[in-house]
Motif scaffolding. Structure first.
Motif, PDB file in Angstrom:
ATOM      1  N   THR A 194      -7.045 -47.915   6.347  1.00 58.73           N
ATOM      2  CA  THR A 194      -7.997 -47.064   5.637  1.00 58.73           C
ATOM      3  C   THR A 194      -7.833 -47.097   4.124  1.00 58.73           C
ATOM      4  OG1 THR A 194      -6.552 -45.155   5.952  1.00 58.73           O
ATOM      5  CG2 THR A 194      -8.293 -45.499   7.580  1.00 58.73           C
ATOM      6  N   ASN A 195      -6.599 -47.094   3.622  1.00 60.55           N
ATOM      7  CA  ASN A 195      -6.380 -47.003   2.179  1.00 60.55           C
ATOM      8  C   ASN A 195      -5.167 -47.846   1.802  1.00 60.55           C
ATOM      9  OD1 ASN A 195      -6.299 -46.268  -0.478  1.00 60.55           O
ATOM     10  ND2 ASN A 195      -6.383 -44.065  -0.085  1.00 60.55           N
ATOM     11  N   LEU A 196      -5.404 -49.085   1.434  1.00 60.88           N
ATOM     12  CA  LEU A 196      -4.322 -50.037   1.184  1.00 60.88           C
ATOM     13  C   LEU A 196      -3.494 -49.664  -0.039  1.00 60.88           C
ATOM     14  CD1 LEU A 196      -2.968 -52.656   2.073  1.00 60.88           C
ATOM     15  CD2 LEU A 196      -4.613 -53.880   0.634  1.00 60.88           C
ATOM     16  N   THR A 197      -4.121 -49.182  -1.096  1.00 61.31           N
ATOM     17  CA  THR A 197      -3.361 -48.859  -2.311  1.00 61.31           C
ATOM     18  C   THR A 197      -2.413 -47.691  -2.072  1.00 61.31           C
ATOM     19  OG1 THR A 197      -5.161 -47.455  -3.086  1.00 61.31           O
ATOM     20  CG2 THR A 197      -5.131 -49.733  -3.864  1.00 61.31           C
ATOM     21  N   THR A 198      -2.868 -46.687  -1.338  1.00 60.34           N
ATOM     22  CA  THR A 198      -1.996 -45.556  -1.016  1.00 60.34           C
ATOM     23  C   THR A 198      -0.844 -46.005  -0.135  1.00 60.34           C
ATOM     24  OG1 THR A 198      -3.914 -44.109  -1.119  1.00 60.34           O
ATOM     25  CG2 THR A 198      -1.942 -43.219  -0.091  1.00 60.34           C
ATOM     26  N   TYR A 199      -1.122 -46.897   0.801  1.00 64.38           N
ATOM     27  CA  TYR A 199      -0.087 -47.449   1.676  1.00 64.38           C
ATOM     28  C   TYR A 199       0.983 -48.163   0.856  1.00 64.38           C
ATOM     29  CZ  TYR A 199       2.062 -50.838   4.828  1.00 64.38           C
ATOM     30  OH  TYR A 199       2.966 -51.610   5.511  1.00 64.38           O
ATOM     31  N   GLN A 200       0.562 -48.986  -0.094  1.00 62.77           N
ATOM     32  CA  GLN A 200       1.516 -49.728  -0.914  1.00 62.77           C
ATOM     33  C   GLN A 200       2.332 -48.796  -1.802  1.00 62.77           C
ATOM     34  OE1 GLN A 200      -1.171 -52.420  -2.820  1.00 62.77           O
ATOM     35  NE2 GLN A 200      -0.979 -53.971  -1.216  1.00 62.77           N
ATOM     36  N   ASP A 201       1.680 -47.789  -2.380  1.00 65.50           N
ATOM     37  CA  ASP A 201       2.391 -46.823  -3.217  1.00 65.50           C
ATOM     38  C   ASP A 201       3.409 -46.032  -2.409  1.00 65.50           C
ATOM     39  OD1 ASP A 201       0.880 -47.647  -5.360  1.00 65.50           O
ATOM     40  OD2 ASP A 201      -0.540 -45.969  -5.210  1.00 65.50           O
TER      41      ASP A 201
END
Length: 88
Positions: free
Chosen positions: A68-75
């Motif tokens: 759903t949210n790749l940037t949040t996952y990476q952060d």
């Protein structure tokens, strides 16, 4: 839950206490506590089963967050210093 952790200090944590990010954070803190427990009590097999269940739940939440949210996952994975999901 340590008060000085990066996710606790972020303004979004207080707004969304039931969010995916906060759930992953809470599960990670439980994993850390249980791994410390296993250093003293290596043969506590019932707690090991609980740890496996916690790890499975965290993995499912991380997979959902990845979709759903790749940037949040990476952060989140970099802040909590946990391994990322394996690519199949």
């Amino acid at each position: 839950m340590p008060k000085n952790s990066p996710i606790y200090l972020s303004p979004t944590f207080k707004k969304k206490e039931g969010s995916i990010e906060s759930q992953i954070f809470r599960l990670t803190s439980r994993v850390v506590k249980l791994t410390y427990h296993f250093k003293k009590h290596g043969k506590d097999y019932s707690s090991q089963r609980g740890l496996w269940k916690i790890l499975g739940q965290r993995k499912r939440l991380l997979a959902y967050l990845f979709k759903t949210n790749l940037t949040t996952y990476q952060d989140l994975t970099s802040e909590l210093r946990i391994r990322r999901l394996k690519k199949n």
